[in-house]
Write an enzyme that holds these catalytic residues in place. Structure first.
Site, PDB file in Angstrom:
ATOM      1  N   GLY A  30       0.824  -1.207   0.000  1.00 58.70           N
ATOM      2  CA  GLY A  30       0.000   0.000   0.000  1.00 58.70           C
ATOM      3  C   GLY A  30       0.858   1.255   0.000  1.00 58.70           C
ATOM      4  N   SER A  60      -0.739  -5.272   5.422  1.00 56.81           N
ATOM      5  CA  SER A  60      -1.002  -5.653   6.813  1.00 56.81           C
ATOM      6  C   SER A  60      -2.508  -5.798   7.005  1.00 56.81           C
ATOM      7  CB  SER A  60      -0.430  -4.611   7.775  1.00 56.81           C
ATOM      8  OG  SER A  60      -1.052  -3.378   7.524  1.00 56.81           O
ATOM      9  N   ARG A  87       7.319   1.757   1.060  1.00 61.87           N
ATOM     10  CA  ARG A  87       7.641   0.325   1.213  1.00 61.87           C
ATOM     11  C   ARG A  87       8.051  -0.271  -0.138  1.00 61.87           C
ATOM     12  NH1 ARG A  87       4.823  -2.717   6.189  1.00 61.87           N
ATOM     13  NH2 ARG A  87       6.268  -1.682   7.598  1.00 61.87           N
ATOM     14  N   ASP A 108      -2.387  -6.016  13.911  1.00 61.37           N
ATOM     15  CA  ASP A 108      -3.182  -5.740  15.103  1.00 61.37           C
ATOM     16  C   ASP A 108      -4.304  -6.757  15.191  1.00 61.37           C
ATOM     17  OD1 ASP A 108      -3.918  -3.734  12.767  1.00 61.37           O
ATOM     18  OD2 ASP A 108      -5.774  -4.142  13.849  1.00 61.37           O
ATOM     19  N   ARG A 156       2.321  11.341  -8.537  1.00 59.62           N
ATOM     20  CA  ARG A 156       1.621  11.419  -7.242  1.00 59.62           C
ATOM     21  C   ARG A 156       2.384  10.769  -6.098  1.00 59.62           C
ATOM     22  NH1 ARG A 156      -4.383  12.362  -7.476  1.00 59.62           N
ATOM     23  NH2 ARG A 156      -4.691  13.129  -9.572  1.00 59.62           N
ATOM     24  N   ARG A 205       6.687  -4.538  13.244  1.00 64.38           N
ATOM     25  CA  ARG A 205       6.066  -4.492  11.907  1.00 64.38           C
ATOM     26  C   ARG A 205       7.110  -4.741  10.840  1.00 64.38           C
ATOM     27  NH1 ARG A 205       1.235  -1.150  10.429  1.00 64.38           N
ATOM     28  NH2 ARG A 205       0.030  -1.027  12.317  1.00 64.38           N
ATOM     29  N   ARG A 242      -0.223  -8.582  -3.673  1.00 55.77           N
ATOM     30  CA  ARG A 242      -0.291  -7.547  -2.650  1.00 55.77           C
ATOM     31  C   ARG A 242       0.502  -7.991  -1.430  1.00 55.77           C
ATOM     32  NH1 ARG A 242      -2.163  -3.920   0.798  1.00 55.77           N
ATOM     33  NH2 ARG A 242      -3.506  -4.539   2.526  1.00 55.77           N
TER      34      ARG A 242
HETATM   35  N1  HPA Z   1      -8.763  -2.596   9.471  1.00 53.75           N
HETATM   36  C1  HPA Z   1      -8.533  -2.336   8.189  1.00 53.75           C
HETATM   37  N2  HPA Z   1      -7.326  -2.424   7.657  1.00 53.75           N
HETATM   38  C2  HPA Z   1      -6.307  -2.784   8.452  1.00 53.75           C
HETATM   39  C3  HPA Z   1      -6.488  -3.063   9.780  1.00 53.75           C
HETATM   40  C4  HPA Z   1      -7.789  -2.967  10.318  1.00 53.75           C
HETATM   41  O1  HPA Z   1      -8.018  -3.207  11.513  1.00 53.75           O
HETATM   42  N3  HPA Z   1      -5.279  -3.374  10.299  1.00 53.75           N
HETATM   43  C5  HPA Z   1      -4.378  -3.299   9.302  1.00 53.75           C
HETATM   44  N4  HPA Z   1      -5.006  -2.942   8.169  1.00 53.75           N
END
Ligand code: HPA
Length: 241
Positions: free
Chosen positions: A20, A90, A24, A204, A43, A217, A87
């Protein structure tokens, strides 16, 4: 040149890794690829092509969310001949047995977005990973002995949801985790005859509220990049043979 990617024909490899975050993409190019060439800065959405273990591979930032990713996926496939989009991102876990750091291989991607509701006029489409990419990635994680989960994920239009329990209906139906891009990646790859896969590290947990520190991370990101690159390498090598 396309509207959002300032590359010439032939500058982008058949297999493209898509984080994304454009920084990175730069990080992957600088730390893993050799003979690196930056083909895009339109951009600030950086894109690079280089070589990894003898195979030509590109890495292109997608931005966050499905509308942004869809722009890059469309242009990569339709205007630059990309055949495989992987892709690397995270996600937030929504199952109690999924730990921080774990790798998720998304077999399919559900969504709360209107994008496919529009495309399919209210009917439901099962956005599914490309089989060849999926089984190659599975082989790589099994060979490496990395902890992973494979299954359905949710690609959400919202990161901050007003309803703190919105994820629970998805969890009750076995969905593993939430991110924001894979559903359109899979849909567009299918639509245009390409293959796609989403590899995600758990940053998370919505169940436990735990989250990785920025340093942690980075470690998870490294492992995922190597799985993605090895999956890409095997795909490219097979194409060449
Ligand atoms: N929600 C949406 N996208 C994410 C999250 C999440 O909790 N964590 C990492 N990407």
């Amino acid at each position: 040149m396309s509207i959002h990617i300032g590359a010439s024909e032939g500058e982008i490899a058949r297999t493209v890794l898509m984080p994304g975050d454009p920084l990175r993409a730069q990080f992957v190019a600088e730390n893993w690829l050799t003979e690196v060439h930056q083909y895009n800065d339109v951009r600030g959405m950086l894109g690079f092509t280089g070589t990894w273990k003898g195979e030509r591979i590109s890495v292109q930032g997608s931005g966050m969310g499905m509308p942004s990713l869809a722009i890059y996926a469309n242009e990569l496939i339709r205007f630059y001949g990309a055949r495989r989009l992987i892709r690397i991102g995270s996600c937030g876990a929504i199952q109690p047995e999924i730990d921080l750091h774990d790798l998720i291989i998304a077999m399919s991607a559900s969504s709360n977005s209107a994008m496919n509701r529009e495309r399919f006029r209210g009917m439901d489409y099962a956005a599914t990973a490309g089989w060849h990419l999926f089984r190659r990635a599975l082989a790589v994680v099994e060979e490496e002995g990395l902890p992973f989960h494979a299954g359905n994920i949710l690609s959400s239009d919202t990161f901050y949801d007003d309803d703190p329990d919105a994820w629970k209906v998805w969890a009750a139906h076995g969905v593993l985790a939430i991110e924001m891009e894979a559903n359109q990646l899979y849909t567009l790859a299918a639509r245009h005859g390409a293959e796609a896969l989403a590899l995600l590290t758990v940053s998370d947990s919505l169940v436990t509220r735990a989250e990785l520190s920025p340093e942690d991370r980075q470690t998870s990101f490294h492992q995922m990049v190597e799985v993605a690159l090895e999956t890409a390498r095997r795909s490219e090598a097979l194409d060449r043979d």
